[in-house]
Structure formats: structure tokens, C-alpha cells
Scaffold this active site. Structure first.
Site, PDB file in Angstrom:
ATOM      1  N   ASN A  10      68.601 -73.544   1.156  1.00 57.07           N
ATOM      2  CA  ASN A  10      67.618 -73.837   0.102  1.00 57.07           C
ATOM      3  C   ASN A  10      67.807 -72.811  -1.009  1.00 57.07           C
ATOM      4  OD1 ASN A  10      65.414 -74.377  -1.477  1.00 57.07           O
ATOM      5  ND2 ASN A  10      63.879 -73.661  -0.009  1.00 57.07           N
ATOM      6  N   TRP A  11      68.581 -73.207  -2.025  1.00 56.14           N
ATOM      7  CA  TRP A  11      68.907 -72.255  -3.097  1.00 56.14           C
ATOM      8  C   TRP A  11      67.737 -71.994  -4.044  1.00 56.14           C
ATOM      9  CZ3 TRP A  11      74.548 -73.628  -5.052  1.00 56.14           C
ATOM     10  CH2 TRP A  11      75.459 -73.264  -4.055  1.00 56.14           C
ATOM     11  N   HIS A  99      57.356 -78.024   0.523  1.00 61.07           N
ATOM     12  CA  HIS A  99      57.647 -76.588   0.600  1.00 61.07           C
ATOM     13  C   HIS A  99      56.424 -75.818   0.083  1.00 61.07           C
ATOM     14  CE1 HIS A  99      59.370 -72.655  -0.067  1.00 61.07           C
ATOM     15  NE2 HIS A  99      60.361 -73.017   0.738  1.00 61.07           N
ATOM     16  N   GLU A 175      57.832 -73.170   8.487  1.00 60.43           N
ATOM     17  CA  GLU A 175      58.066 -72.011   7.617  1.00 60.43           C
ATOM     18  C   GLU A 175      56.746 -71.280   7.398  1.00 60.43           C
ATOM     19  OE1 GLU A 175      61.826 -72.505   5.015  1.00 60.43           O
ATOM     20  OE2 GLU A 175      60.121 -73.264   3.913  1.00 60.43           O
ATOM     21  N   GLY A 181      60.483 -64.985   2.366  1.00 58.38           N
ATOM     22  CA  GLY A 181      60.809 -63.944   1.393  1.00 58.38           C
ATOM     23  C   GLY A 181      60.243 -62.566   1.711  1.00 58.38           C
ATOM     24  N   SER A 218      62.860 -65.773   5.870  1.00 57.44           N
ATOM     25  CA  SER A 218      63.509 -64.457   6.024  1.00 57.44           C
ATOM     26  C   SER A 218      64.659 -64.417   7.030  1.00 57.44           C
ATOM     27  CB  SER A 218      62.472 -63.386   6.399  1.00 57.44           C
ATOM     28  OG  SER A 218      61.617 -63.166   5.304  1.00 57.44           O
TER      29      SER A 218
HETATM   30  P1  PGA Z   1      63.719 -67.240   2.577  1.00 60.44           P
HETATM   31  O1  PGA Z   1      63.131 -68.674   2.168  1.00 60.44           O
HETATM   32  O2  PGA Z   1      64.848 -67.476   3.539  1.00 60.44           O
HETATM   33  O3  PGA Z   1      64.195 -66.639   1.269  1.00 60.44           O
HETATM   34  O4  PGA Z   1      62.597 -66.465   3.201  1.00 60.44           O
HETATM   35  C1  PGA Z   1      63.095 -69.739   3.073  1.00 60.44           C
HETATM   36  C2  PGA Z   1      62.459 -70.922   2.410  1.00 60.44           C
HETATM   37  O5  PGA Z   1      61.507 -70.751   1.638  1.00 60.44           O
HETATM   38  O6  PGA Z   1      62.911 -72.068   2.615  1.00 60.44           O
END
Ligand code: PGA
Length: 258
Positions: A10-11, A99, A175, A181, A218
Site C-alpha cells: 500500500n504505497w 482504510h 489494521e 505508522g 508497522s
Molecule cells: P504502515 O501502514 O505499514 O506504514 O504502518 C499500513 C497501512 O496503513 O496499510
């Protein structure tokens, strides 16, 4: 590795157009090889404008593409939106919906998520439906009531539409918001309980559906190995770490070779 794993990069909006194209050109052979690992599916989710050129650059590879969102409407006067039909035409096989960043910044509700699932199924695009509790909900012990509310419509819809699916895989990505993040990942016990519960829910509602349960938040080369021990988990939604190819490759290989 006997279990099949799907790795969705997921960029977000991290890479601009030039950086995205450079990512592919600089790592073309390694990317193609990565997608050839047995039982491994690589899905890249760039911003909308990069999807079409990237599908062409990688058309003879096994790499597949995901959009990061779609419109709730089939077509018409919806300035700024991208239809599911267009996503299908440009080669998207997957679309991330619900998301937490879109729930937060675009006020996406569970009802909107359900509408998008309906359109995606019609176009044979696999929805990647994100769910997860925030920090205070977790602290207050509300994780399961939050997840239950978020998947209620999804389960109902998939049950009703199961005849239309024809084997189309449906993805649910757990998630937790406090993990995205932040550098913090959930404890093993928490993950085991959540994925066993999720598995029970999807099986109870539509056992014939090709469900895939993902984790996101993360993920890195340092922590990915621990996830291999979690039952019912069959893939990952990887944000920041996927924007660096070397890191992404290490994550995939750690799962494959461990
Ligand atoms: P992250 O994001 O790996 O940067 O924590 C994951 C996501 O939000 O899909």
C-alpha cells in the site's frame, strides 16, 4: 512455505509518479522473480495515475495491482472520483476500501464500504476491506465490538452475493489504528485471538467464499517473522516499508524462507 501468502504494497501517497516508475525500472528483474516464488502473490497499490503505466511495464509478470480506493457510484457527475469499471479496464484486480485514513479523512462509513464492495464484486475486483480499532477502544476492551460492527455489513453482503463471486477472493485486513505508522505491533496473543475470531466469523457467514485474512500496521523486515506463527493469517498489507523495494523484498523472503 506451504501456506499461500499475499503481500499487498500500500504505497499510499508516499511515491510520486517519477519515483514510482523508477521503483519499477530499477527493480524490474527482482520484482518479477519475487512474484515467481511459489505460493506467493505480490500486489502493488500505487496512486491512481501510476496503475496503468505500471500494469504495462509488468504485463508479462505475475505481479498484480490494487487501487487504494474507488467511487461508490458506477458512473456520472461525480467530480474527482474513479469508477470501479475504470479500475477494471486499467488492470486492477484488487481495491483497498475502508482504510482508516479514508474513514478518517473522507468520512468513509461502513455503509459506504458495503456499497463499494457491491460494485467491486460486479467488476470481479477483489475488495481488501480494512478494519481495526483505535487505541482507546483497545484500552477499553472494545476491540471485538468495533470489529464486529465494521464487518457486519460486509458479511451480510458477501453472503447475499455469494453466487456472484465465482471464486473471487475477498480480503479482510485487520489494521489496528494504533499500529499503523507507529512502529508498534500487536502482541502475539492479541493477534491469535483476533484472527481466530475473524476466521470464525467469516466461516460462520459464508464458508464457501474464498476469504483471505491479512494483517497491516508497522510491518518491517525485523518484525515480520513473528507473523508466520499466527493461524488463519494469509497475507499482509504493508505501507511505508513497501515503498523501499529492498525492504519489501526482505519482508517477502523472510516469510517465504522461514
Ligand atoms: P504502515 O501502514 O505499514 O506504514 O504502518 C499500513 C497501512 O496503513 O496499510
Amino acid at each position: 512455505m506451504t501456506k499461500k501468502y499475499t503481500f499487498v504494497a500500500n504505497w499510499k501517497m508516499y511515491l510520486n509518479f517519477d519515483e514510482s516508475i523508477k521503483y519499477i525500472t530499477d527493480n524490474m528483474d527482482a520484482l518479477i522473480n519475487l512474484a515467481q516464488l511459489p505460493d506467493t502473490k505480490i500486489v502493488i497499490g500505487p496512486s491512481f495515475p501510476m496503475i496503468y503505466p505500471m500494469t504495462h511495464m509488468l504485463k508479462s509478470s505475475k505481479i498484480e495491482f490494487s487501487a487504494q480506493d474507488c467511487s461508490t457510484h458506477a458512473n456520472g457527475a461525480f467530480t474527482g472520483q474513479v469508477s470501479v469499471k475504470t479500475l477494471s479496464e486499467i488492470g486492477c484486480k484488487y481495491c483497498i476500501i475502508g482504510h482508516s485514513e479514508i474513514r478518517h479523512y473522507n468520512n468513509e462509513t461502513d455503509e459506504i464500504v458495503a456499497k463499494k464492495i457491491d460494485l467491486l464484486i460486479d467488476q470481479k475486483i477483489s475488495p481488501i476491506i480494512c478494519i481495526g480499532e483505535n487505541e482507546s477502544q483497545k484500552k477499553d476492551g472494545h476491540t471485538f465490538s468495533v470489529l464486529e460492527e465494521q464487518i457486519k455489513n460486509v458479511l451480510e453482503l458477501v453472503k447475499i452475493e455469494c453466487n456472484k463471486l465465482n471464486g473471487l477472493p475477498i480480503f479482510i485486513a485487520y489494521e489496528p489504528l494504533w499500529s499503523i505508522g507507529s512502529g508498534t505491533i500487536p502482541e502475539k496473543d492479541h493477534l491469535e485471538t483476533v484472527f481466530a475470531w475473524l476466521h470464525g466469523q467469516v466461516q460462520k457467514n459464508s464458508a464457501s467464499t474464498h476469504w483471505n485474512l491479512l494483517y497491516g500496521g508497522s510491518l518491517s523486515e525485523e518484525n515480520i517473522a513473528a507473523f508466520k506463527k499466527i493461524d488463519y493469517l494469509s497475507g499482509f498489507l504493508i505501507g511505508k516499508s513497501s515503498t523501499n523495494f529492498q525492504e519489501f523484498e526482505k519482508i517477502v523472503k523472510k516469510i517465504y524462507y522461514s
